[in-house]
Design an enzyme around this catalytic site. Structure first.
Site, PDB file in Angstrom:
ATOM      1  N   ASP A 106     -14.052  28.128  66.767  1.00 34.26           N
ATOM      2  CA  ASP A 106     -13.512  28.992  67.879  1.00 34.26           C
ATOM      3  C   ASP A 106     -14.237  28.733  69.125  1.00 34.26           C
ATOM      4  OD1 ASP A 106     -13.154  31.434  69.498  1.00 34.26           O
ATOM      5  OD2 ASP A 106     -13.648  32.909  67.861  1.00 34.26           O
ATOM      6  N   TYR A 137     -12.797  50.222  72.875  1.00 34.17           N
ATOM      7  CA  TYR A 137     -13.940  50.706  72.203  1.00 34.17           C
ATOM      8  C   TYR A 137     -14.407  52.291  72.493  1.00 34.17           C
ATOM      9  CZ  TYR A 137     -14.139  45.819  71.368  1.00 34.17           C
ATOM     10  OH  TYR A 137     -13.885  44.528  71.304  1.00 34.17           O
ATOM     11  N   LYS A 149      -9.137  33.076  76.456  1.00 30.85           N
ATOM     12  CA  LYS A 149      -9.940  33.458  77.651  1.00 30.85           C
ATOM     13  C   LYS A 149      -9.645  32.602  78.562  1.00 30.85           C
ATOM     14  CE  LYS A 149     -13.101  36.605  75.659  1.00 30.85           C
ATOM     15  NZ  LYS A 149     -13.612  36.522  74.240  1.00 30.85           N
ATOM     16  N   TYR A 209     -18.557  36.663  66.607  1.00 27.06           N
ATOM     17  CA  TYR A 209     -17.440  37.318  67.006  1.00 27.06           C
ATOM     18  C   TYR A 209     -16.175  36.397  67.029  1.00 27.06           C
ATOM     19  CZ  TYR A 209     -14.396  40.446  69.617  1.00 27.06           C
ATOM     20  OH  TYR A 209     -13.285  41.056  69.912  1.00 27.06           O
TER      21      TYR A 209
HETATM   22  C1  LIG Z   1     -12.996  37.183  73.151  1.00 30.93           C
HETATM   23  C2  LIG Z   1     -12.938  36.287  71.810  1.00 30.93           C
HETATM   24  C3  LIG Z   1     -12.033  36.370  70.870  1.00 30.93           C
HETATM   25  C4  LIG Z   1     -10.701  37.476  70.913  1.00 30.93           C
HETATM   26  O1  LIG Z   1      -9.963  37.231  71.967  1.00 30.93           O
HETATM   27  P1  LIG Z   1      -8.834  38.244  72.393  1.00 30.93           P
HETATM   28  O2  LIG Z   1      -8.002  37.527  73.368  1.00 30.93           O
HETATM   29  O3  LIG Z   1      -9.758  39.029  73.079  1.00 30.93           O
HETATM   30  O4  LIG Z   1      -8.300  38.584  71.245  1.00 30.93           O
HETATM   31  C5  LIG Z   1     -12.185  35.536  69.689  1.00 30.93           C
HETATM   32  N1  LIG Z   1     -13.376  34.761  69.742  1.00 30.93           N
HETATM   33  C6  LIG Z   1     -14.198  34.525  70.461  1.00 30.93           C
HETATM   34  C7  LIG Z   1     -15.497  33.795  70.330  1.00 30.93           C
HETATM   35  C8  LIG Z   1     -14.117  35.349  71.718  1.00 30.93           C
HETATM   36  O5  LIG Z   1     -15.044  35.360  72.787  1.00 30.93           O
END
Ligand SMILES: *Cc1c(COP(=O)(O)O)cnc(C)c1O
Length: 431
Positions: A252, A27, A281, A155
């Site tokens: 997610d 960013y 992650k 997000y």
């Molecule tokens: C970090 C994150 C993403 C994106 O993952 P990247 O590996 O950075 O592409 C998607 N959803 C959530 C909830 C996240 O914390």
């Protein structure tokens, strides 16, 4: 002694100069607004900088390095994996690391999830999840269902599909208006249970049922959209709504998966299972980039019988064997230890360390859940000032918006957790 020749040469550019000249950071503008710290090495929960300083990592490298750095078992897994193969394509080929990891993910996650797509980043796993929703509805002969429903404050990543379901105000939508798909947004979930919010969710779904393919949310914790927590019971309402309209429910858990909220997956706190689950992650313990989208047999069967004849995605580095091996080792390591006890201790330490933050002028909320500690201010954080205050306490933090927060590695010793708490209080004061 300086010879006449070298005396006339300009000094060699430093790593920082070379970084400024050529390398984008997240960013950021070019050149960067601030100089990044240079990390020489990392071990345990500490980053060692080029000037010899050591900082306790309060961020787990964007929430991934739950076992800390240079973990012997994970290091050994990488070495073992490179001894067998580097990367091989996944079209028409398979290998033990991928199959074993998929089996483990199926065993660990809620019962109905049985099929695994191994993607190369969290954002890509969200794109895959969105394709699953769309392809499912197409296969069920509902081609008009092309939008996603979500709630504000989320997000889900930085690729376009993922960005389209991020919070429309905080999530950079303005920068991409005219290009992003227009999704269906419910209000942000309240911080404590509110039955009228379930009604609101139902009303939004009822109004858009014919055009919505699925619902995607972060369960229990909204991470990069604002580090907010909500009552798991609202996830039950989403499950009922998805069932009523035959929508695909996507959780997610890229941020919450593998224990961060106190349960192995946050969805367990609601006692509901999604139709599609994304993890990333902490999946590889922060060693290599990998994520996964898991789905139910109902979703997989519909997609496989649809017109396209399969799930339309296949990245070059899909199921990378090095990443899959280290993911397996990270899961082994997590389950071998008392991860739940570690996360509970982390939460207790953060609660204790952050107690003084309530008295800091400008602080509007202090909250802790699992291994997540958050101090929210009534104004945007002065990030350089906050980071300098944290560094003075020997801690690495990366505040954003109005938030100073920490998600330390699970293995952080108690005295280092208190140090992180003190650094966050100092950062909030300086912010
Ligand atoms: C970090 C994150 C993403 C994106 O993952 P990247 O590996 O950075 O592409 C998607 N959803 C959530 C909830 C996240 O914390």
């Amino acid at each position: 002694m300086t010879s006449p020749e070298t005396a006339s040469l300009p000094p060699a550019p430093t790593l920082r100069d070379r970084d400024r000249a050529h390398v984008w950071h997240p960013y950021g503008p070019m050149p960067g607004r601030t100089d990044p710290l240079v990390v020489r090495s990392a071990r345990g929960v500490r980053l060692t900088l080029d000037d010899g300083r050591e900082l306790v990592d309060g961020m787990s490298s964007w929430w991934a390095a739950v076992h800390g750095y240079r973990h012997p078992a994970l290091d050994a897994a990488v070495t073992r994996a490179t001894g067998a193969m580097s990367h091989v394509m996944f079209g028409g080929l398979t290998h033990d690391p991928a199959v074993t990891l998929a089996e483990r993910l199926v065993a660990l996650t809620p019962e109905p999830l049985e099929h695994v797509f191994l993607a190369d980043s969290g954002s890509v796993s969200i794109e895959v999840a969105l394709k699953m929703c769309l392809q499912y509805q197409r296969a069920r002969d509902r081609p008009g269902r092309t939008r996603m429903m979500t709630w504000r404050g989320g997000y889900h990543g930085d690729t376009f599909g993922a960005m389209s379901v991020c919070d429309p105000e905080g999530g950079m939508h303005a920068a991409w208006s005219g290009f992003l798909p227009q999704q269906v947004f419910a209000d942000r979930p309240p911080s404590s249970y509110d039955a009228s919010y379930d009604e609101h969710l139902r009303a939004v779904a009822d109004a858009h049922a014919d055009e919505v393919a699925g619902i995607v949310v972060e369960p229990v914790v909204q991470g990069a959209g604002g580090m907010r927590f909500h009552d798991p019971r609202h996830l039950r309402a989403l499950r009922a709504i998805a069932d009523a309209h035959d929508l695909v429910l996507v959780f997610d858990e890229i941020a919450t998966g593998f224990g961060r909220t106190g349960t192995l997956f946050a969805a367990e706190q609601a006692g509901v299972a999604p139709d599609v689950l994304c993890v990333g992650k902490a999946l590889t313990g922060g060693y290599l980039t990998m994520a996964a989208a898991l789905c139910t047999p109902a979703v997989a069967t519909a997609i496989s019988g649809g017109e396209a004849g399969g799930l339309m995605h296949g990245p070059t580095f899909m199921a990378n064997p090095l990443a899959a091996t280290v993911a397996g080792a990270s899961i082994d390591e997590l389950l071998r230890r008392d991860w739940a006890g570690e996360v509970a201790a982390l939460g207790a330490g953060l609660r204790e360390g952050l107690a003084p933050a309530r008295d800091v002028p400008g602080v509007v909320d202090v909250r802790v859940l699992g291994g997540i500690g958050v101090v929210q201010l009534d104004h945007p954080v002065d990030v350089p000032a906050a980071q300098a205050a944290a560094e003075a306490h020997g801690v690495w933090l990366r505040p954003f918006r109005d938030l100073v927060y920490a998600m330390p590695p699970y293995v952080t010793p108690a005295d280092d957790v208190l140090r992180i708490g003190a650094a966050m209080v100092a950062a909030a004061r300086a912010a």
